[in-house]
Design a protein around this motif. Structure first.
Motif, PDB file in Angstrom:
ATOM      1  N   GLY A  53      -4.173  12.259  16.917  1.00  0.00           N
ATOM      2  CA  GLY A  53      -4.779  12.823  16.335  1.00  0.00           C
ATOM      3  C   GLY A  53      -4.956  13.361  16.155  1.00  0.00           C
ATOM      4  N   HIS A  54      -4.380  14.683  16.264  1.00  0.00           N
ATOM      5  CA  HIS A  54      -4.853  16.254  15.062  1.00  0.00           C
ATOM      6  C   HIS A  54      -5.359  15.670  13.807  1.00  0.00           C
ATOM      7  CE1 HIS A  54      -2.372  18.688  17.996  1.00  0.00           C
ATOM      8  NE2 HIS A  54      -4.195  18.647  18.853  1.00  0.00           N
ATOM      9  N   ARG A  55      -4.199  15.294  13.330  1.00  0.00           N
ATOM     10  CA  ARG A  55      -4.698  14.284  12.195  1.00  0.00           C
ATOM     11  C   ARG A  55      -6.274  13.658  11.514  1.00  0.00           C
ATOM     12  NH1 ARG A  55       0.007  10.855   9.157  1.00  0.00           N
ATOM     13  NH2 ARG A  55      -0.861   8.755  10.712  1.00  0.00           N
ATOM     14  N   LYS A  56      -6.428  12.834  12.639  1.00  0.00           N
ATOM     15  CA  LYS A  56      -7.507  11.937  12.380  1.00  0.00           C
ATOM     16  C   LYS A  56      -8.937  13.094  12.303  1.00  0.00           C
ATOM     17  CE  LYS A  56      -6.407   7.130  14.638  1.00  0.00           C
ATOM     18  NZ  LYS A  56      -6.668   6.401  15.255  1.00  0.00           N
ATOM     19  N   ILE A  57      -8.741  14.423  13.592  1.00  0.00           N
ATOM     20  CA  ILE A  57      -9.766  15.530  13.170  1.00  0.00           C
ATOM     21  C   ILE A  57      -9.591  15.972  11.829  1.00  0.00           C
ATOM     22  CG2 ILE A  57     -10.447  17.619  14.006  1.00  0.00           C
ATOM     23  CD1 ILE A  57      -9.034  17.165  17.131  1.00  0.00           C
ATOM     24  N   LEU A  58      -9.116  16.353  11.401  1.00  0.00           N
ATOM     25  CA  LEU A  58      -8.588  16.507   9.631  1.00  0.00           C
ATOM     26  C   LEU A  58      -8.900  15.586   8.676  1.00  0.00           C
ATOM     27  CD1 LEU A  58      -5.179  18.517   9.985  1.00  0.00           C
ATOM     28  CD2 LEU A  58      -7.209  19.631  10.050  1.00  0.00           C
ATOM     29  N   LEU A  59      -8.484  14.708   9.186  1.00  0.00           N
ATOM     30  CA  LEU A  59      -9.585  13.587   8.364  1.00  0.00           C
ATOM     31  C   LEU A  59     -11.083  13.438   7.880  1.00  0.00           C
ATOM     32  CD1 LEU A  59      -6.658  10.781   8.655  1.00  0.00           C
ATOM     33  CD2 LEU A  59      -7.535  12.139   6.643  1.00  0.00           C
ATOM     34  N   LYS A  60     -11.167  13.208   8.992  1.00  0.00           N
ATOM     35  CA  LYS A  60     -13.039  13.799   9.874  1.00  0.00           C
ATOM     36  C   LYS A  60     -13.608  14.436   8.849  1.00  0.00           C
ATOM     37  CE  LYS A  60     -13.226  10.411  13.745  1.00  0.00           C
ATOM     38  NZ  LYS A  60     -13.406  10.395  14.965  1.00  0.00           N
ATOM     39  N   GLU A  61     -13.027  15.203   8.696  1.00  0.00           N
ATOM     40  CA  GLU A  61     -13.151  16.615   8.358  1.00  0.00           C
ATOM     41  C   GLU A  61     -13.372  17.151   6.668  1.00  0.00           C
ATOM     42  OE1 GLU A  61     -15.042  19.761   9.851  1.00  0.00           O
ATOM     43  OE2 GLU A  61     -15.155  18.478  11.585  1.00  0.00           O
ATOM     44  N   TYR A  62     -12.261  16.533   6.031  1.00  0.00           N
ATOM     45  CA  TYR A  62     -12.300  16.713   5.170  1.00  0.00           C
ATOM     46  C   TYR A  62     -13.169  15.603   4.581  1.00  0.00           C
ATOM     47  CZ  TYR A  62      -9.393  16.331   0.636  1.00  0.00           C
ATOM     48  OH  TYR A  62      -8.740  16.039  -0.796  1.00  0.00           O
ATOM     49  N   THR A  63     -13.083  14.534   5.342  1.00  0.00           N
ATOM     50  CA  THR A  63     -14.426  13.571   4.422  1.00  0.00           C
ATOM     51  C   THR A  63     -15.558  14.455   4.669  1.00  0.00           C
ATOM     52  OG1 THR A  63     -13.273  11.561   5.189  1.00  0.00           O
ATOM     53  CG2 THR A  63     -15.466  11.121   4.802  1.00  0.00           C
ATOM     54  N   ALA A  64     -16.072  14.932   5.392  1.00  0.00           N
ATOM     55  CA  ALA A  64     -17.473  15.400   5.835  1.00  0.00           C
ATOM     56  C   ALA A  64     -17.344  16.499   5.343  1.00  0.00           C
ATOM     57  CB  ALA A  64     -17.682  15.835   7.343  1.00  0.00           C
ATOM     58  N   ILE A  65     -16.278  17.783   4.718  1.00  0.00           N
ATOM     59  CA  ILE A  65     -16.330  18.653   4.233  1.00  0.00           C
ATOM     60  C   ILE A  65     -16.946  18.093   2.001  1.00  0.00           C
ATOM     61  CG2 ILE A  65     -15.335  20.498   3.001  1.00  0.00           C
ATOM     62  CD1 ILE A  65     -13.280  20.530   5.311  1.00  0.00           C
ATOM     63  N   GLN A  66     -16.274  16.748   2.233  1.00  0.00           N
ATOM     64  CA  GLN A  66     -16.549  16.223   0.975  1.00  0.00           C
ATOM     65  C   GLN A  66     -17.990  15.999   0.359  1.00  0.00           C
ATOM     66  OE1 GLN A  66     -13.371  13.526   0.204  1.00  0.00           O
ATOM     67  NE2 GLN A  66     -12.586  14.649  -1.593  1.00  0.00           N
ATOM     68  N   LYS A  67     -18.945  15.000   1.346  1.00  0.00           N
ATOM     69  CA  LYS A  67     -19.869  14.527   1.625  1.00  0.00           C
ATOM     70  C   LYS A  67     -20.787  15.226   1.757  1.00  0.00           C
ATOM     71  CE  LYS A  67     -18.539   9.832   2.885  1.00  0.00           C
ATOM     72  NZ  LYS A  67     -18.893   8.645   3.996  1.00  0.00           N
ATOM     73  N   GLY A  68     -20.575  16.497   2.993  1.00  0.00           N
ATOM     74  CA  GLY A  68     -21.506  17.626   3.258  1.00  0.00           C
ATOM     75  C   GLY A  68     -22.130  18.688   2.247  1.00  0.00           C
TER      76      GLY A  68
END
Length: 332
Positions: A53-68
Motif C-alpha cells: 500500500g505504501h508503494r502505491k501511495i508513493l507511485l501516485k505521488e511520483y506521478t502527480a509530482i511529475q505531471k504537476g
C-alpha cells in the motif's frame, strides 16, 4: 519549483519506492516460510500488504509530482473508462507453446484495448523442435482506453527486440527474462520519462527439458507455482517498475519447473476487484481457488479463477483489466 529542486524531490520519492520494494520482498517472502508459527506468518503477511500500500501511495505521488510540475496535462479519470462483467465463456488467447507445455491465457475485457498484454514466444532448438517458452505479462498503470497507447509502445519495443535473432543460440540468449526486461525498460523509459507512465510485469523463460523456470519481476504481483504434489510457492524478488530508472539493469532468478508443475501469472485487476460490500478479491482467495488444482489443465485453472471472480463480484462490474496466464509442464 525549479528543475533542480524537482529532480531532487523525485529522487527522494524514487528512493522511497526502492525501500518499499525491498521491504515488501522481505515481509512477503518471510510470510511464506513454513518454519514460522502461523501467527508470525500472518503478521508478516499484513506487513507485506502495508508495504504494498505504501508503494502505491508513493507511485501516485511520483506521478502527480511529475505531471504537476512538468507542464504536462492530467489525463481525464472518466473519459475512456471501462466497466464490464466476467463472461461465462471467455475468449482464450492464441499463444504458442512447445509440446511439453500446456499454455492458456485470457485478457479481459479486450486483448487489443487497455493496459494489459500477454505475449509468448517459443525458442527453437538447434534440431528445429520446440524449445523453451518465453512468456511476459505486463500491465500499464492506469485504467481504461488511455493505457492502450502505453501498451502498444511496450509491445512494439518487445517485438523489435524479440525479432532480432539470427540463430537458435542467439534466440535463447535474447529470450533471457533479465535481458528482455532491461531492454524494455531502457527504451520505454526513453519514450515516457517524466510523464508518470509505468509498467509492472512478469517475464519468464521455461525450459521444460532442463526443468527450470527463469524469471524477472518488475513491480508486479508475485506469480504462483502449483507443484505436482499440490503445494504452492510464490516467485519472489520483485524489482523496480518499468519507466522510473532508464539505466537500471534487472536481475534474473530461477526455480525448478518439472512435470506436473503449474505456473499462474496474473494482473492486479484480479486482486483489486471489489464486491458490493467494497471488499477486495485479494490474494488469499486466489490461493484458495488454486489449491487442489495440481491435476487440472491450464484451461480448467483459468476458468476456475474467472468463475470464482465472477461469483465474488456478483452484480458489481470491474473497472480494471483482468489478465491471467497458466502454464503446465507435461513432461520432457
Amino acid at each position: 519549483m525549479g528543475k533542480n529542486e524537482l529532480a531532487q524531490v523525485l529522487d527522494v520519492v524514487y528512493r522511497a519506492i526502492l525501500r518499499e520494494t525491498v521491504s515488501f520482498n522481505y515481509y512477503y517472502r518471510a510470510s511464506n516460510d513454513p518454519s514460522l508459527p502461523d501467527g508470525v506468518r500472518g503478521l508478516l503477511g499484513k506487513l507485506a500488504e502495508e508495504e504494498r500500500g505504501h508503494r502505491k501511495i508513493l507511485l501516485k505521488e511520483y506521478t502527480a509530482i511529475q505531471k504537476g510540475w512538468s507542464g504536462r496535462g492530467q489525463h481525464s479519470s472518466e473519459e475512456g473508462s471501462i466497466s464490464y462483467s466476467i463472461p461465462e465463456d471467455p475468449e482464450f488467447l492464441s499463444l504458442p507453446a512447445p509440446v511439453q507445455l500446456d499454455v492458456e491465457a485470457v485478457s479481459l475485457p479486450s486483448r487489443l484495448v487497455g493496459g494489459d498484454h500477454i505475449l509468448g514466444r517459443v525458442a527453437e532448438s538447434g534440431e528445429g523442435s520446440g524449445g523453451g517458452l518465453f512468456l511476459i505479462l505486463y500491465d500499464a498503470m492506469g485504467h481504461g482506453i488511455e493505457t492502450t497507447r502505453f501498451n502498444s509502445a511496450a509491445a512494439s519495443i518487445l517485438g523489435e527486440y524479440l525479432d532480432a535473432t539470427s540463430s537458435a543460440d542467439a534466440e535463447t540468449e535474447i529470450l533471457s527474462p533479465s535481458r528482455a526486461v532491461t531492454r524494455l525498460n531502457a527504451d520505454f523509459s526513453g519514450q515516457f520519462q517524466g510523464s508518470g507512465v509505468f509498467l509492472t510485469l512478469v517475464a519468464v523463460y521455461i525450459d521444460p527439458v532442463g526443468g527450470v523456470l527463469k524469471y524477472s519481476i518488475a513491480g508486479h504481483e508475485p506469480p504462483l507455482i502449483i507443484r505436482s504434489d499440490g503445494t504452492m510457492e510464490s516467485l519472489y524478488y520483485t524489482q523496480l517498475l518499468i519507466g522510473i530508472d532508464q539505466e537500471r539493469r534487472y536481475m534474473e532468478y530461477s526455480v525448478p519447473f518439472t512435470q506436473g508443475d503449474r505456473l499462474c501469472v496474473f494482473s492486479d485487476g484480479i486482486l483489486e476487484a471489489r464486491n458490493s460490500a467494497g471488499e477486495f478479491y485479494g490474494r488469499h482467495r486466489l490461493n484458495r481457488v488454486l489449491a487442489g488444482c495440481s491435476e487440472r489443465s491450464a484451461k480448467e485453472i483459468v476458468n476456475r479463477i474467472l468463475a470464482d471472480l465472477r461469483e465474488f463480484c456478483g452484480d458489481e462490474t470491474l473497472e480494471d483489466e483482468v489478465s491471467v496466464a497458466v502454464v503446465g509442464c507435461c513432461g520432457t
